[in-house]
Design a protein around this motif. Sequence first.
Motif, short mmCIF file in Angstrom:
data_model
loop_
_atom_site.label_atom_id
_atom_site.label_comp_id
_atom_site.label_asym_id
_atom_site.label_seq_id
_atom_site.Cartn_x
_atom_site.Cartn_y
_atom_site.Cartn_z
N GLU A 224 0.83 -1.21 0.00
CA GLU A 224 0.00 0.00 0.00
C GLU A 224 0.86 1.26 0.00
O GLU A 224 0.59 2.21 -0.74
N ALA A 225 1.92 1.26 0.81
CA ALA A 225 2.80 2.43 0.89
C ALA A 225 3.54 2.66 -0.43
O ALA A 225 3.66 3.80 -0.89
N LEU A 226 4.01 1.59 -1.03
CA LEU A 226 4.73 1.72 -2.30
C LEU A 226 3.79 2.22 -3.41
O LEU A 226 4.15 3.13 -4.17
N GLU A 227 2.59 1.64 -3.47
CA GLU A 227 1.64 2.04 -4.51
C GLU A 227 1.20 3.49 -4.36
O GLU A 227 0.81 4.14 -5.31
N LEU A 229 3.13 5.98 -3.50
CA LEU A 229 4.17 6.92 -3.91
C LEU A 229 3.93 7.40 -5.34
O LEU A 229 3.67 6.60 -6.24
N ASP A 230 4.06 8.71 -5.56
CA ASP A 230 3.82 9.28 -6.88
C ASP A 230 4.74 8.70 -7.94
O ASP A 230 4.35 8.54 -9.11
N ASP A 231 5.99 8.39 -7.56
CA ASP A 231 6.98 7.92 -8.53
C ASP A 231 6.77 6.46 -8.94
O ASP A 231 7.35 6.01 -9.92
N VAL A 232 5.98 5.72 -8.17
CA VAL A 232 5.82 4.28 -8.41
C VAL A 232 4.71 4.02 -9.42
O VAL A 232 3.58 4.48 -9.25
N GLN A 233 5.03 3.28 -10.48
CA GLN A 233 4.05 2.94 -11.50
C GLN A 233 3.42 1.57 -11.25
O GLN A 233 2.22 1.39 -11.40
N ASN A 234 4.25 0.58 -10.91
CA ASN A 234 3.75 -0.78 -10.68
C ASN A 234 4.52 -1.45 -9.56
O ASN A 234 5.73 -1.22 -9.41
N VAL A 235 3.81 -2.27 -8.79
CA VAL A 235 4.44 -3.10 -7.76
C VAL A 235 4.09 -4.55 -8.06
O VAL A 235 2.92 -4.93 -8.11
N TRP A 236 5.11 -5.37 -8.32
CA TRP A 236 4.91 -6.80 -8.57
C TRP A 236 5.51 -7.58 -7.41
O TRP A 236 6.55 -7.20 -6.87
N HIS A 237 4.87 -8.68 -7.05
CA HIS A 237 5.39 -9.48 -5.93
C HIS A 237 4.96 -10.93 -6.12
O HIS A 237 4.12 -11.24 -6.97
N ASN A 238 5.54 -11.81 -5.32
CA ASN A 238 5.18 -13.23 -5.41
C ASN A 238 4.50 -13.72 -4.13
O ASN A 238 4.57 -14.90 -3.79
N TRP A 239 3.84 -12.79 -3.44
CA TRP A 239 3.09 -13.15 -2.23
C TRP A 239 1.80 -13.83 -2.63
O TRP A 239 1.00 -13.27 -3.37
N GLU A 240 1.61 -15.02 -2.15
CA GLU A 240 0.38 -15.77 -2.42
C GLU A 240 -0.68 -15.38 -1.39
O GLU A 240 -0.63 -15.80 -0.23
#
Length: 244
Positions: A224-227, A229-240
Amino acid sequence: MSGHSKWANIKRKKGKSDAERGKIFTKLGREIAIAVKQGGPDPNVNSKLSDVIAKAKAANMPNDTIMRSIKRASGDTEAENYEEITYEGYGPGGVAVIVETATDNRNRTAGDLRHYFDKFGGNLGQTGCVSFLFNKKGVILIEKTEKTDEDTLMMEALDAGAEDFSVEDEYYEILTDPNDFSAVREALEKKGYEFMDASVQMVPVTTTKLEDPKQIEFMDKLIEALEDLDDVQNVWHNWEQDEE
């Protein structure tokens, strides 16, 4: 990547407030601007712009807002020089995280990312530390409805060049090679299909499940914090993530 994880992410996007949707549209506007600067304002000859427009439509960005973004970017002589930089790291419990950014100040962006990774029990790593755990794929999601015939959609997707077709509880998923994504998306668009999502994504090869409630809480807060941020376009992760 499990369907549960993807559907959780989709629901997360759909549940956004008006203010959060505005932030998403701002990020998409920046993505449109970058595409226009790289290949011009005509989506018929700029496949990257065409892909971003499809992504924006899937996010319910109004057409007039999309057109204004293109016009503004094509007439912007001040040239805000955004760099596209990808960062990699680990979330709590060893969850692999990739963060795609568009920034005009890489020191600010790196500092902000490092702060949140540290705050929520992770760490920002070196380039390449987790990318091998992901495959880059074109991903198209089409909602299941009575008017969508599964066999017809599968044949049309595969004929257009898709690599894989799968059926989830709420939607059909079509995977493509990144180089074939535009052609497959355009072919399906011409057939009249509407997309829940249509974008090139980093799809995890394996997933990591968290059992510790604190790690689950921190991982959710990190995303949530990363998303946010204005500079962040995409957050990818492998959390199931379990389906809610």
